[in-house]
Design a protein around this motif. Structure first.
Motif, PDB file in Angstrom:
ATOM      1  N   PHE A 137       0.816  -1.217   0.000  1.00 56.32           N
ATOM      2  CA  PHE A 137       0.000   0.000   0.000  1.00 56.32           C
ATOM      3  C   PHE A 137       0.853   1.272   0.000  1.00 56.32           C
ATOM      4  CE2 PHE A 137      -2.472  -3.254   2.307  1.00 56.32           C
ATOM      5  CZ  PHE A 137      -3.494  -3.414   1.392  1.00 56.32           C
ATOM      6  N   MET A 138       2.180   1.137  -0.069  1.00 56.68           N
ATOM      7  CA  MET A 138       3.034   2.320  -0.073  1.00 56.68           C
ATOM      8  C   MET A 138       3.857   2.412  -1.355  1.00 56.68           C
ATOM      9  SD  MET A 138       2.481   4.000   2.705  1.00 56.68           S
ATOM     10  CE  MET A 138       3.876   5.100   2.739  1.00 56.68           C
ATOM     11  N   VAL A 139       3.544   1.578  -2.338  1.00 52.98           N
ATOM     12  CA  VAL A 139       4.328   1.550  -3.573  1.00 52.98           C
ATOM     13  C   VAL A 139       3.427   1.880  -4.757  1.00 52.98           C
ATOM     14  CG1 VAL A 139       6.008  -0.100  -2.687  1.00 52.98           C
ATOM     15  CG2 VAL A 139       3.945  -0.936  -3.798  1.00 52.98           C
ATOM     16  N   PRO A 140       3.995   2.366  -5.846  1.00 54.15           N
ATOM     17  CA  PRO A 140       3.211   2.648  -7.054  1.00 54.15           C
ATOM     18  C   PRO A 140       2.749   1.355  -7.725  1.00 54.15           C
ATOM     19  CG  PRO A 140       5.547   3.035  -7.430  1.00 54.15           C
ATOM     20  CD  PRO A 140       5.391   2.786  -5.967  1.00 54.15           C
ATOM     21  N   PRO A 141       1.831   1.449  -8.694  1.00 53.59           N
ATOM     22  CA  PRO A 141       1.208   0.266  -9.276  1.00 53.59           C
ATOM     23  C   PRO A 141       2.173  -0.758  -9.861  1.00 53.59           C
ATOM     24  CG  PRO A 141       0.019   2.225  -9.921  1.00 53.59           C
ATOM     25  CD  PRO A 141       1.266   2.687  -9.222  1.00 53.59           C
ATOM     26  N   ASP A 142       3.261  -0.309 -10.500  1.00 54.94           N
ATOM     27  CA  ASP A 142       4.143  -1.278 -11.154  1.00 54.94           C
ATOM     28  C   ASP A 142       4.786  -2.224 -10.133  1.00 54.94           C
ATOM     29  OD1 ASP A 142       5.492   0.842 -10.054  1.00 54.94           O
ATOM     30  OD2 ASP A 142       7.008   0.966 -11.626  1.00 54.94           O
ATOM     31  N   LYS A 143       5.269  -1.667  -9.018  1.00 50.48           N
ATOM     32  CA  LYS A 143       5.856  -2.512  -7.981  1.00 50.48           C
ATOM     33  C   LYS A 143       4.777  -3.290  -7.225  1.00 50.48           C
ATOM     34  CE  LYS A 143      10.061   0.157  -7.133  1.00 50.48           C
ATOM     35  NZ  LYS A 143      10.891   0.844  -6.108  1.00 50.48           N
ATOM     36  N   TRP A 144       3.610  -2.659  -7.065  1.00 48.59           N
ATOM     37  CA  TRP A 144       2.528  -3.323  -6.346  1.00 48.59           C
ATOM     38  C   TRP A 144       2.106  -4.611  -7.052  1.00 48.59           C
ATOM     39  CZ3 TRP A 144      -0.335  -4.311  -2.303  1.00 48.59           C
ATOM     40  CH2 TRP A 144      -1.612  -4.841  -2.466  1.00 48.59           C
ATOM     41  N   ARG A 145       2.065  -4.582  -8.374  1.00 48.05           N
ATOM     42  CA  ARG A 145       1.644  -5.774  -9.121  1.00 48.05           C
ATOM     43  C   ARG A 145       2.543  -6.963  -8.819  1.00 48.05           C
ATOM     44  NH1 ARG A 145       1.130  -1.636 -13.084  1.00 48.05           N
ATOM     45  NH2 ARG A 145      -1.049  -1.163 -13.497  1.00 48.05           N
ATOM     46  N   LYS A 146       3.852  -6.719  -8.767  1.00 51.54           N
ATOM     47  CA  LYS A 146       4.783  -7.811  -8.472  1.00 51.54           C
ATOM     48  C   LYS A 146       4.616  -8.302  -7.038  1.00 51.54           C
ATOM     49  CE  LYS A 146       8.193  -5.914 -11.706  1.00 51.54           C
ATOM     50  NZ  LYS A 146       9.559  -5.332 -11.847  1.00 51.54           N
ATOM     51  N   HIS A 148       1.979  -7.981  -5.164  1.00 48.12           N
ATOM     52  CA  HIS A 148       0.653  -8.549  -4.981  1.00 48.12           C
ATOM     53  C   HIS A 148       0.623 -10.019  -5.376  1.00 48.12           C
ATOM     54  CE1 HIS A 148      -3.578  -9.418  -5.985  1.00 48.12           C
ATOM     55  NE2 HIS A 148      -3.867  -8.533  -5.052  1.00 48.12           N
ATOM     56  N   LYS A 149       1.280 -10.354  -6.463  1.00 49.17           N
ATOM     57  CA  LYS A 149       1.295 -11.744  -6.917  1.00 49.17           C
ATOM     58  C   LYS A 149       1.951 -12.658  -5.884  1.00 49.17           C
ATOM     59  CE  LYS A 149       1.280 -10.658 -11.848  1.00 49.17           C
ATOM     60  NZ  LYS A 149       2.050 -10.719 -13.122  1.00 49.17           N
ATOM     61  N   ILE A 150       2.985 -12.136  -5.219  1.00 53.93           N
ATOM     62  CA  ILE A 150       3.660 -12.935  -4.184  1.00 53.93           C
ATOM     63  C   ILE A 150       2.769 -13.063  -2.947  1.00 53.93           C
ATOM     64  CG2 ILE A 150       5.667 -13.044  -2.670  1.00 53.93           C
ATOM     65  CD1 ILE A 150       7.218 -11.514  -4.840  1.00 53.93           C
ATOM     66  N   CYS A 151       2.204 -11.941  -2.519  1.00 50.69           N
ATOM     67  CA  CYS A 151       1.393 -11.946  -1.290  1.00 50.69           C
ATOM     68  C   CYS A 151       0.082 -12.696  -1.463  1.00 50.69           C
ATOM     69  CB  CYS A 151       1.099 -10.516  -0.857  1.00 50.69           C
ATOM     70  SG  CYS A 151       2.570  -9.597  -0.370  1.00 50.69           S
ATOM     71  N   LEU A 152      -0.419 -12.758  -2.694  1.00 51.49           N
ATOM     72  CA  LEU A 152      -1.705 -13.396  -2.931  1.00 51.49           C
ATOM     73  C   LEU A 152      -1.703 -14.854  -2.502  1.00 51.49           C
ATOM     74  CD1 LEU A 152      -4.462 -12.628  -4.050  1.00 51.49           C
ATOM     75  CD2 LEU A 152      -3.733 -13.499  -6.276  1.00 51.49           C
ATOM     76  N   ARG A 153      -0.534 -15.472  -2.505  1.00 52.99           N
ATOM     77  CA  ARG A 153      -0.450 -16.873  -2.104  1.00 52.99           C
ATOM     78  C   ARG A 153      -0.787 -17.065  -0.630  1.00 52.99           C
ATOM     79  NH1 ARG A 153       5.495 -17.658  -4.954  1.00 52.99           N
ATOM     80  NH2 ARG A 153       4.820 -17.223  -7.095  1.00 52.99           N
ATOM     81  N   GLY A 154      -0.560 -16.030   0.172  1.00 49.34           N
ATOM     82  CA  GLY A 154      -0.819 -16.165   1.595  1.00 49.34           C
ATOM     83  C   GLY A 154      -2.004 -15.386   2.109  1.00 49.34           C
ATOM     84  N   VAL A 155      -2.459 -14.361   1.344  1.00 46.44           N
ATOM     85  CA  VAL A 155      -3.558 -13.512   1.833  1.00 46.44           C
ATOM     86  C   VAL A 155      -4.755 -13.511   0.886  1.00 46.44           C
ATOM     87  CG1 VAL A 155      -2.017 -12.000   3.126  1.00 46.44           C
ATOM     88  CG2 VAL A 155      -2.529 -11.465   0.737  1.00 46.44           C
ATOM     89  N   SER A 156      -4.879 -14.547   0.083  1.00 47.07           N
ATOM     90  CA  SER A 156      -6.064 -14.640  -0.762  1.00 47.07           C
ATOM     91  C   SER A 156      -7.286 -14.925   0.107  1.00 47.07           C
ATOM     92  CB  SER A 156      -5.900 -15.758  -1.789  1.00 47.07           C
ATOM     93  OG  SER A 156      -5.808 -17.016  -1.132  1.00 47.07           O
ATOM     94  N   ARG A 157      -8.453 -14.759  -0.463  1.00 49.50           N
ATOM     95  CA  ARG A 157      -9.698 -14.963   0.295  1.00 49.50           C
ATOM     96  C   ARG A 157      -9.752 -16.364   0.904  1.00 49.50           C
ATOM     97  NH1 ARG A 157     -14.743 -12.619   0.403  1.00 49.50           N
ATOM     98  NH2 ARG A 157     -16.487 -14.004   0.866  1.00 49.50           N
ATOM     99  N   LYS A 158      -9.345 -17.364   0.132  1.00 50.94           N
ATOM    100  CA  LYS A 158      -9.386 -18.750   0.603  1.00 50.94           C
ATOM    101  C   LYS A 158      -8.474 -18.941   1.804  1.00 50.94           C
ATOM    102  CE  LYS A 158      -8.439 -23.485  -0.906  1.00 50.94           C
ATOM    103  NZ  LYS A 158      -8.005 -24.320  -2.053  1.00 50.94           N
ATOM    104  N   HIS A 159      -7.254 -18.412   1.724  1.00 52.65           N
ATOM    105  CA  HIS A 159      -6.313 -18.568   2.825  1.00 52.65           C
ATOM    106  C   HIS A 159      -6.741 -17.777   4.059  1.00 52.65           C
ATOM    107  CE1 HIS A 159      -3.784 -19.884  -0.577  1.00 52.65           C
ATOM    108  NE2 HIS A 159      -3.182 -20.641   0.327  1.00 52.65           N
ATOM    109  N   MET A 160      -7.250 -16.559   3.844  1.00 54.40           N
ATOM    110  CA  MET A 160      -7.650 -15.736   4.975  1.00 54.40           C
ATOM    111  C   MET A 160      -8.817 -16.364   5.741  1.00 54.40           C
ATOM    112  SD  MET A 160      -7.258 -11.857   3.505  1.00 54.40           S
ATOM    113  CE  MET A 160      -7.629 -11.136   5.101  1.00 54.40           C
TER     114      MET A 160
END
Length: 211
Positions: A137-146, A148-160
């Motif tokens: 939440f503190m980075v611009p979109p280009d860095k956020w996309r990268k 986000h893909k890493i974090c999605l593995r641990g904070v996706s709706r299913k995992h949460m």
């Protein structure tokens, strides 16, 4: 002459700013009205302006009150959001932030369609980057996309959903411990006050008789 005019203009501008600052400090509601009029450009789909959170303080906006009167401001936030379809505008200094309270709105804002494809956020204050680094939440979109893909593995709706009960359980336990600690402290204070009263009575009437 030109230098004198420039100095006079600077003095007049400084006096105006000082006067406005004094008025806003004494009458913070006017500061809120000024911010709403000049800087709140957030609207509902029907054209109505999204209501901003009050009360407010000059010059830091809602932040000091949220820190000092958390429960009161939480209730005010819920009241404002209820009148504005689950949204409200909060102020940090003179910058407005749209806050979503309704879970449906939160889901839409945090959905990858927004965070990955439509976000245009920019952290323009260097001091923020020094304080918080380049975290989520503190980075611009280009860095956020990268990231986000890493974090999605641990904070996706299913995992949460899988570890949400554990998180809420720990939070409820900590809250219960805090409440018990507060009650125990209040009991100790009451005992100390009773002891002081008893000691004072004994000092005033050491023989236990009446005058």
């Amino acid at each position: 002459p030109e230098l004198n005019m420039l100095l006079a203009s600077l003095v007049a501008a400084a006096a105006l700013l000082l006067g406005l600052s004094l008025v806003f400090y004494v009458f913070p509601s006017l500061y809120g009205d000024f911010l709403d009029l000049m800087l709140n450009h957030n609207y509902h789909e029907d054209g109505r302006k999204i209501e901003s959170l009050r009360p407010i303080e000059f010059p830091f906006g809602n932040v000091p009150l949220i820190v000092r009167r958390t429960e009161f401001m939480r209730q005010r936030s819920n009241e404002v959001a209820a009148r504005n379809n689950g949204k409200l505008v909060s102020w940090f200094l003179w910058k407005p932030f749209v806050i979503c309270v309704d879970p449906n709105h939160i889901e839409q804002v945090l959905h990858p369609k927004i965070t990955l494809k439509q976000s245009t956020r920019r952290i323009s204050l260097p001091v923020w980057r020094k304080l918080f680094g380049e975290g989520l939440f503190m980075v611009p979109p280009d860095k956020w996309r990268k990231m986000h893909k890493i974090c999605l593995r641990g904070v996706s709706r299913k995992h949460m959903l899988s570890y949400f009960p554990m998180v809420t359980g720990i939070a409820e336990k900590k809250i219960a411990e805090l409440r018990a600690s507060v009650l125990e402290r209040q009991k100790q204070q009451m005992k100390q006050e009773e002891k002081k009263k008893t000691t004072t009575k004994q000092q005033q009437n050491p023989t236990g008789g009446s005058a």
